[in-house]
Design an enzyme around this catalytic site. Structure first.
Site, PDB file in Angstrom:
ATOM      1  CG  ASP A 100      -0.160  -0.275   2.522  1.00  0.00           C
ATOM      2  OD1 ASP A 100       1.070  -0.018   2.575  1.00  0.00           O
ATOM      3  OD2 ASP A 100      -0.780  -0.743   3.498  1.00  0.00           O
ATOM      4  CD  GLU A 122       0.827  -6.910   3.107  1.00  0.00           C
ATOM      5  OE1 GLU A 122       1.680  -7.590   3.719  1.00  0.00           O
ATOM      6  OE2 GLU A 122       0.709  -5.678   3.221  1.00  0.00           O
ATOM      7  CD  GLU A 136       0.307   4.279   4.702  1.00  0.00           C
ATOM      8  OE1 GLU A 136       1.502   4.571   4.904  1.00  0.00           O
ATOM      9  OE2 GLU A 136      -0.649   4.920   5.208  1.00  0.00           O
ATOM     10  CG  HIS A 216       5.815   4.201  10.854  1.00  0.00           C
ATOM     11  ND1 HIS A 216       5.582   2.982  11.442  1.00  0.00           N
ATOM     12  CD2 HIS A 216       5.358   4.116   9.588  1.00  0.00           C
ATOM     13  CE1 HIS A 216       5.006   2.185  10.561  1.00  0.00           C
ATOM     14  NE2 HIS A 216       4.857   2.841   9.435  1.00  0.00           N
ATOM     15  NE  ARG A 218       3.282  10.383   4.814  1.00  0.00           N
ATOM     16  CZ  ARG A 218       3.735   9.345   4.147  1.00  0.00           C
ATOM     17  NH1 ARG A 218       3.067   8.192   4.220  1.00  0.00           N
ATOM     18  NH2 ARG A 218       4.822   9.416   3.420  1.00  0.00           N
ATOM     19  CG  HIS A 247      10.117   6.412  10.505  1.00  0.00           C
ATOM     20  ND1 HIS A 247      10.238   7.505   9.680  1.00  0.00           N
ATOM     21  CD2 HIS A 247       9.817   5.363   9.697  1.00  0.00           C
ATOM     22  CE1 HIS A 247      10.015   7.129   8.426  1.00  0.00           C
ATOM     23  NE2 HIS A 247       9.767   5.839   8.415  1.00  0.00           N
TER      24      HIS A 247
END
Length: 376
Positions: A100, A122, A136, A216, A218, A247
Site C-alpha cells: 500500500d 498482499e 495507505e 510512525h 502519518r 523512524h
C-alpha cells in the site's frame, strides 16, 4: 511472448517493508528461470538499502527519489515519471508491486498507462476508513483496481476483493511473504551463537522485561503522537526497559526525543537493519506498535502485540487473539500494557495462538502461480 523467450517480471519496491516482503519472491522467481529485474524507487533510501544488502539484492534500476522535505505528491510524481522510463526500457510481461505504499500505487498507475499487467502482492487488505491508515488505505484500493493478478495473504483479504466485485479467477490466497523472510532470518539467528552474542552486545539490552516500540503512522503526527509518547513515559515508571527504534521522519523523531529522551530505561535507537530487528522481536516481552508488518511477524515468534490504532486492516491477528487494538488514548495504552505485564493468564492467552498469516511458503506459491500464468 514468443515460445523461446523468458517471461519478464519487473519487481518494484521503495521502502524497507516492501523489500522484506519481496526478497523471497525475487528468489523464487529466479529459481524458476524467469527474467527478473528489480527496480527500487528509494522512497526510503537508507532503510531500504539495509535490507537489500542483507539479502544480496542488487537493483537493476534505481530511481533514487528520496529528497529532504518531500511530501506524498512529490513522491507520486517522481515515481510516475521515473517508472515511465524504466518500463519503456524493460518492457516486462508483468510488474509486481507490494502492499500500500505510494511507490506501489504510482508504479501500478504507470504500468496501466503502458498497458502492462500488474500483480499485487498482499492484496485485499482493508481497514474501512480511508484516512486510517493514511494514505495507505486508498493506495491499496487504487492498486487493486489497476491489478490483473491479486496475491491475497489470507482468505479474509480474498473475501474483501470478492465483495468489491473482483473476478475470482484472478484471486489467489498465498499467505504473507513476510513470514517467509522472518522464519529464514530467525533460523539464521538460532543457528549462530556468535551472532546472538554479537547482537546482544551491540544492542546493550538489560535483564528487565523489554517492550519493543515502533511508531510512525502519518495520521498520528501531532498531538496524538505526543499522547502516545506520554503513555510510554508512564509505562517507564514500571520495572521494564523500552526499546524504540525511532523512524527518521522529523514528525516522529522530534517529539520522541523531546518527550522521551533522557529517561533511563527508554532507549531511543536508530532504525535497525532487519537481522537486529528480528533479534529485538525475539528478546521482547511484548510489542507496542502502529505498524502493519509487526502485527504479522510477532505472532510467529509468540510475542503479544498491542496495536496503537483504532482499527486495523489485519483483523486475523485480532480474531486469533495474538493482537489487540488499544487505541491512541494515553490511559488506555498504559492500562493494556500493565495488564500484560502483570496478568500471566492474559499474557499467555496472547502467546499460545497460531499465526494466521502464513507458513513460510507464500513466495513459492506466488512464483508457481506466475509460472502457470506465463504458460498461457
Amino acid at each position: 511472448m514468443s515460445p523461446n523467450s523468458q517471461f519478464k517480471v519487473l519487481v518494484v519496491m521503495g521502502t524497507r517493508p516492501e523489500a522484506i516482503k519481496l526478497v523471497p519472491v525475487i528468489r523464487e522467481l529466479k529459481k524458476r528461470d524467469m527474467d527478473v529485474k528489480v527496480c527500487v524507487t528509494a522512497q526510503h533510501r537508507e532503510m531500504l538499502d539495509q535490507v537489500l544488502t542483507l539479502f544480496n539484492v542488487v537493483p537493476d534500476f534505481d530511481l533514487n527519489i528520496m529528497k529532504p522535505h518531500q511530501d506524498i505528491t512529490d513522491v507520486t510524481t517522481q515515481v510516475l515519471v521515473g517508472m515511465r522510463q524504466v518500463l519503456g526500457a524493460c518492457r516486462p510481461d508483468v510488474v509486481l508491486v507490494h502492499g500500500d505504499t505510494t511507490t506501489a500505487m504510482a508504479t501500478a498507475l504507470a504500468s496501466f498507462y503502458q498497458k502492462i499487467p500488474v500483480g499485487h502482492i498482499e492484496a485485499g487488505l482493508r481497514s474501512g476508513n480511508r484516512y486510517s491508515p493514511w494514505p495507505e488505505e486508498i493506495n491499496r484500493q487504487l492498486v487493486g483496481t489497476l491489478s490483473t493478478l491479486h496475491f491475497c495473504p489470507t482468505e479474509s483479504a480474498r473475501q474483501n476483493l470478492l465483495k468489491e466485485g473482483v473476478d475470482p479467477s484472478i484471486l489467489h490466497v498465498t499467505g504473507n511473504t513476510v513470514i517467509d523472510t522472518l522464519l529464514e532470518v530467525n533460523t539464521r539467528i538460532e543457528a549462530d551463537a556468535g551472532l546472538q552474542h554479537s547482537l546482544e552486545k551491540s544492542l546493550a539490552l538489560e535483564g528487565r522485561k523489554m517492550i519493543l516500540v515502533t511508531m510512525h503512522r502519518r495520521e498520528h503526527f501531532g498531538q496524538t503522537f505526543e499522547n502516545i509518547c506520554l503513555a510510554l513515559k508512564d509505562i517507564a515508571q514500571k520495572d521494564v526497559q523500552i526499546v524504540y527504534p525511532v523512524h527518521p521522519n522529523p514528525n516522529t523523531r522530534e517529539p520522541a526525543q523531546r518527550l522521551l529522551g533522557g529517561i533511563e530505561n527508554i532507549h531511543l535507537i536508530e532504525p535497525q537493519e532487519y537481522l537486529s530487528f528480528v533479534y529485538l522481536i525475539r528478546r521482547s516481552f511484548l510489542i507496542l506498535t502502529d505498524s502493519g508488518g509487526l502485527q504479522e511477524e510477532a505472532p510467529s515468534l509468540h510475542k503479544p502485540v498491542l496495536v496503537v490504532r483504532n482499527n486495523t486492516e489485519r483483523p486475523e491477528g485480532v480474531e486469533a487473539g495474538a493482537v489487540k487494538l488499544v487505541g491512541t488514548e494515553r490511559a488506555n495504552i498504559f492500562r493494556e500494557t500493565l495488564n500484560l505485564l502483570e496478568n500471566t493468564r492474559a499474557y499467555e492467552a496472547m502467546t499460545t495462538v497460531n499465526n494466521p498469516y502464513g507458513d513460510g511458503h507464500a513466495a513459492e506459491r506466488i512464483a508457481d502461480i506466475l509460472v502457470r500464468h506465463a504458460s498461457r
